[in-house]
Structures are given as C-alpha cells and as structure tokens.
Design a protein around this motif. Structure first.
Motif, PDB file in Angstrom:
ATOM      1  N   PHE A 161       0.820  -1.209   0.000  1.00  0.00           N
ATOM      2  CA  PHE A 161       0.000   0.000   0.000  1.00  0.00           C
ATOM      3  C   PHE A 161       0.856   1.262   0.000  1.00  0.00           C
ATOM      4  CE2 PHE A 161      -2.923   3.188   1.656  1.00  0.00           C
ATOM      5  CZ  PHE A 161      -4.104   2.854   1.013  1.00  0.00           C
ATOM      6  N   TYR A 162       2.021   1.190   0.610  1.00  0.00           N
ATOM      7  CA  TYR A 162       2.853   2.383   0.780  1.00  0.00           C
ATOM      8  C   TYR A 162       3.383   2.908  -0.559  1.00  0.00           C
ATOM      9  CZ  TYR A 162       6.506   5.406   2.670  1.00  0.00           C
ATOM     10  OH  TYR A 162       7.304   6.483   2.977  1.00  0.00           O
ATOM     11  N   GLY A 175       3.342   0.813  -3.626  1.00  0.00           N
ATOM     12  CA  GLY A 175       3.116  -0.169  -4.679  1.00  0.00           C
ATOM     13  C   GLY A 175       1.710  -0.158  -5.254  1.00  0.00           C
ATOM     14  N   GLY A 189      -1.669   0.577  -3.114  1.00  0.00           N
ATOM     15  CA  GLY A 189      -1.945   1.988  -2.841  1.00  0.00           C
ATOM     16  C   GLY A 189      -2.423   2.721  -4.075  1.00  0.00           C
ATOM     17  N   ILE A 190      -1.786   2.443  -5.207  1.00  0.00           N
ATOM     18  CA  ILE A 190      -2.183   3.100  -6.459  1.00  0.00           C
ATOM     19  C   ILE A 190      -3.592   2.642  -6.856  1.00  0.00           C
ATOM     20  CG2 ILE A 190      -1.665   3.273  -8.927  1.00  0.00           C
ATOM     21  CD1 ILE A 190       1.329   3.030  -8.141  1.00  0.00           C
ATOM     22  N   TRP A 248      -5.975   1.625  -4.811  1.00  0.00           N
ATOM     23  CA  TRP A 248      -6.910   2.297  -3.907  1.00  0.00           C
ATOM     24  C   TRP A 248      -7.150   3.738  -4.370  1.00  0.00           C
ATOM     25  CZ3 TRP A 248      -7.013   6.683  -1.052  1.00  0.00           C
ATOM     26  CH2 TRP A 248      -7.997   6.783  -0.076  1.00  0.00           C
ATOM     27  N   PHE A 249      -6.069   4.386  -4.770  1.00  0.00           N
ATOM     28  CA  PHE A 249      -6.127   5.783  -5.225  1.00  0.00           C
ATOM     29  C   PHE A 249      -7.052   5.922  -6.446  1.00  0.00           C
ATOM     30  CE2 PHE A 249      -3.704   8.569  -8.322  1.00  0.00           C
ATOM     31  CZ  PHE A 249      -4.246   9.762  -7.907  1.00  0.00           C
ATOM     32  N   ILE A 250      -6.888   5.030  -7.426  1.00  0.00           N
ATOM     33  CA  ILE A 250      -7.700   5.100  -8.640  1.00  0.00           C
ATOM     34  C   ILE A 250      -9.180   4.865  -8.298  1.00  0.00           C
ATOM     35  CG2 ILE A 250      -8.139   4.027 -10.895  1.00  0.00           C
ATOM     36  CD1 ILE A 250      -5.530   5.623 -10.765  1.00  0.00           C
ATOM     37  N   HIS A 254     -10.586   5.388  -5.449  1.00  0.00           N
ATOM     38  CA  HIS A 254     -11.054   6.528  -4.651  1.00  0.00           C
ATOM     39  C   HIS A 254     -11.420   7.721  -5.537  1.00  0.00           C
ATOM     40  CE1 HIS A 254     -11.473   9.193  -1.244  1.00  0.00           C
ATOM     41  NE2 HIS A 254     -10.648  10.043  -1.816  1.00  0.00           N
ATOM     42  N   LEU A 255     -10.630   7.951  -6.586  1.00  0.00           N
ATOM     43  CA  LEU A 255     -10.934   9.062  -7.499  1.00  0.00           C
ATOM     44  C   LEU A 255     -12.309   8.867  -8.128  1.00  0.00           C
ATOM     45  CD1 LEU A 255      -7.567   9.666  -9.429  1.00  0.00           C
ATOM     46  CD2 LEU A 255      -8.542  11.052  -7.593  1.00  0.00           C
ATOM     47  N   ALA A 293     -15.174   9.156  -5.295  1.00  0.00           N
ATOM     48  CA  ALA A 293     -15.411  10.537  -4.862  1.00  0.00           C
ATOM     49  C   ALA A 293     -15.798  11.443  -6.026  1.00  0.00           C
ATOM     50  CB  ALA A 293     -14.154  11.073  -4.174  1.00  0.00           C
ATOM     51  N   ILE A 346     -14.048  12.574  -8.346  1.00  0.00           N
ATOM     52  CA  ILE A 346     -13.036  13.605  -8.590  1.00  0.00           C
ATOM     53  C   ILE A 346     -12.526  13.486 -10.018  1.00  0.00           C
ATOM     54  CG2 ILE A 346     -10.728  14.405  -7.920  1.00  0.00           C
ATOM     55  CD1 ILE A 346     -11.354  13.386  -5.083  1.00  0.00           C
ATOM     56  N   ALA A 347     -12.348  12.267 -10.469  1.00  0.00           N
ATOM     57  CA  ALA A 347     -11.903  12.039 -11.846  1.00  0.00           C
ATOM     58  C   ALA A 347     -12.500  10.723 -12.324  1.00  0.00           C
ATOM     59  CB  ALA A 347     -10.383  11.983 -11.905  1.00  0.00           C
ATOM     60  N   VAL A 403     -11.780   7.567 -14.109  1.00  0.00           N
ATOM     61  CA  VAL A 403     -10.701   6.716 -14.618  1.00  0.00           C
ATOM     62  C   VAL A 403     -11.269   5.320 -14.844  1.00  0.00           C
ATOM     63  CG1 VAL A 403      -8.391   5.797 -14.166  1.00  0.00           C
ATOM     64  CG2 VAL A 403      -9.042   8.030 -13.242  1.00  0.00           C
ATOM     65  N   PHE A 408      -7.160   0.080 -16.280  1.00  0.00           N
ATOM     66  CA  PHE A 408      -5.894   0.410 -15.616  1.00  0.00           C
ATOM     67  C   PHE A 408      -5.392  -0.743 -14.755  1.00  0.00           C
ATOM     68  CE2 PHE A 408      -3.680   2.663 -12.034  1.00  0.00           C
ATOM     69  CZ  PHE A 408      -2.554   2.997 -12.766  1.00  0.00           C
TER      70      PHE A 408
END
Lengths: 158, 65
Positions: A10-11, A13, A16-17, A19-21, A23-24, A27, A29-30, A32, A37
């Motif tokens: 998660f830190y 690798g 984490g990426i 989770w980020f995608i 989350h976008l 939320a 926000i974007a 994707v 991906f």
C-alpha cells in the motif's frame, strides 16, 4: 512496469495506487477506467502476494497483507462489475479466514504476532502501531465489517 | 480573517514549494510518490477551485499510469 521487482504494498506499490484510482472514481473527482488500468492479472498478483505475506506473518497495513486487502475492499465497494465484485469478495473472505486461522487467543483476547526484527530475541513479537500491525489490522477489519457483507466471517474476530 | 487567509495562503505556497523540491519521479506510490502528489492536487483543485492544480494532478496521474 520495467522494474524487475514489482511492489505490491500500500505504501509505494500497486495496492496503494489501486486504492487511489478507485477513490478518485468513488469521490467523483476524476473518471478513470479502473478495469482498464488495473486488469485482473494485477489483482491476481496482489492476491498471491497477500497470501504469501499472511503465510509469513507480515500483516502490516503499509507493507503487508492488510494494505493489500484494503485495496480489495475499496474495489469491492466501488466496482459496478458483478464478476469482479465476486472476485474481491473471495479475496477478502480468504483474508478473513486466514486472519482468524493465524490469530492467537488467550485470556486477554485475540491478537496477532508480527515478524520479529533481527535484534529481537523472539522471532515474532507484538506491534501495536498502525504502520506495523494491530491498529492497521483493526482499521481494515472495522471497514470490512461496516459493509455488512462479511458478517458471519467478522463475528469470530469480534 | 484577512490575516488568517494570508497565513493560510503562505502556508499553502510553502507546501507547494516543498513538494516541488522533493518531487521524486522515481517513486510512484500513494504514500511516497506521484500517486500521493496527484491525490493532493486533485483535492486542492476541488477545495480551492484551482485549474492549475487540476492540470498538475492529471499530469501526475498520467505519469503514474
């Protein structure tokens, strides 16, 4: 990914990426294309690594199995694809089974040991911080329980 | 209120300068690299309505991809 070593944690690798995608998108926000991906081969790689980490008592949120499961949980919550949702359900179920199987129960309750540092006499020890073990694990188990989709599996861990 | 806004703005600029100094193309992770920076700029564009931050966020997201 050109590196010979693929980080899955998660830190820094893929977990984490991923989770980020997710989350976008969640939320708004974007927008994707998550499935484009992060295809299923990446999820399989993450799953295999999560099981291997559980086998070696590496439960870390940042560097271990718990962080990878946190990504699977995000995917489970956000995906609109029923087949992928079931895959994430299976991965999370395996995580919960394994966490229950590896837990230690005594008069103080249920807990988990962490792979020891070289300078420790015992080969495993207790880590209470969010980075290393117990707190991070509690966070993810709580988030899994909040979905109400794994109630029978979460009950023995309560 | 005005002094608070100036302080807040200066603080934001300071964070941006630090991010520029420490931006590491080699790291792409959420907590140590480009993915985290991208998330920061996405939220910055949402909260402060900054077009430039959105462009930066997208650029960093493309680099992660």
């Amino acid at each position: 990914m050109s590196s010979t070593q693929v980080h899955t944690n998660f830190y820094n690798g893929l977990a984490g990426i991923g989770w980020f995608i997710c989350h976008l998108n969640e939320a708004e926000i974007a927008d994707v294309d998550v499935e484009d991906f992060l295809d299923t081969s990446i999820d399989t790689l993450l799953y295999e690594d999560m099981i291997q980490l559980l086998n070696t008592n590496v439960y870390d949120f940042f560097y271990g199995a718990t962080g990878i499961c946190f990504y699977f949980l995000k995917g489970f919550i956000t995906t609109q694809n029923p087949a992928i949702k079931e895959t994430y359900r299976t991965y999370i179920t395996h995580f919960l089974f394994y966490i229950e199987y590896r837990s230690i129960t005594d008069t103080h309750g249920k807990h988990w040991k962490h792979s020891g540092y070289p300078f420790e006499k015992d080969h495993v020890n207790y880590q209470l911080s969010s980075v290393d073990n117990i707190s991070g694990l509690m966070l993810v188990l709580t988030e899994i329980a909040k979905t109400n989709s794994f109630n029978t599996l979460c009950l023995p861990l309560a | 209120m005005l002094s608070y806004m100036i302080t807040k703005d200066s603080h934001s600029q300071h964070i941006l300068q630090k991010l520029e100094q420490h931006s590491n193309i080699g790291n792409v992770g959420l907590l140590n690299g480009l993915a985290g920076e991208s998330l920061y700029y996405f939220y910055r564009s949402e909260l402060l309505d900054e077009d430039a931050s959105y462009d930066t966020a997208v650029l960093k997201l493309q680099q992660v991809m």
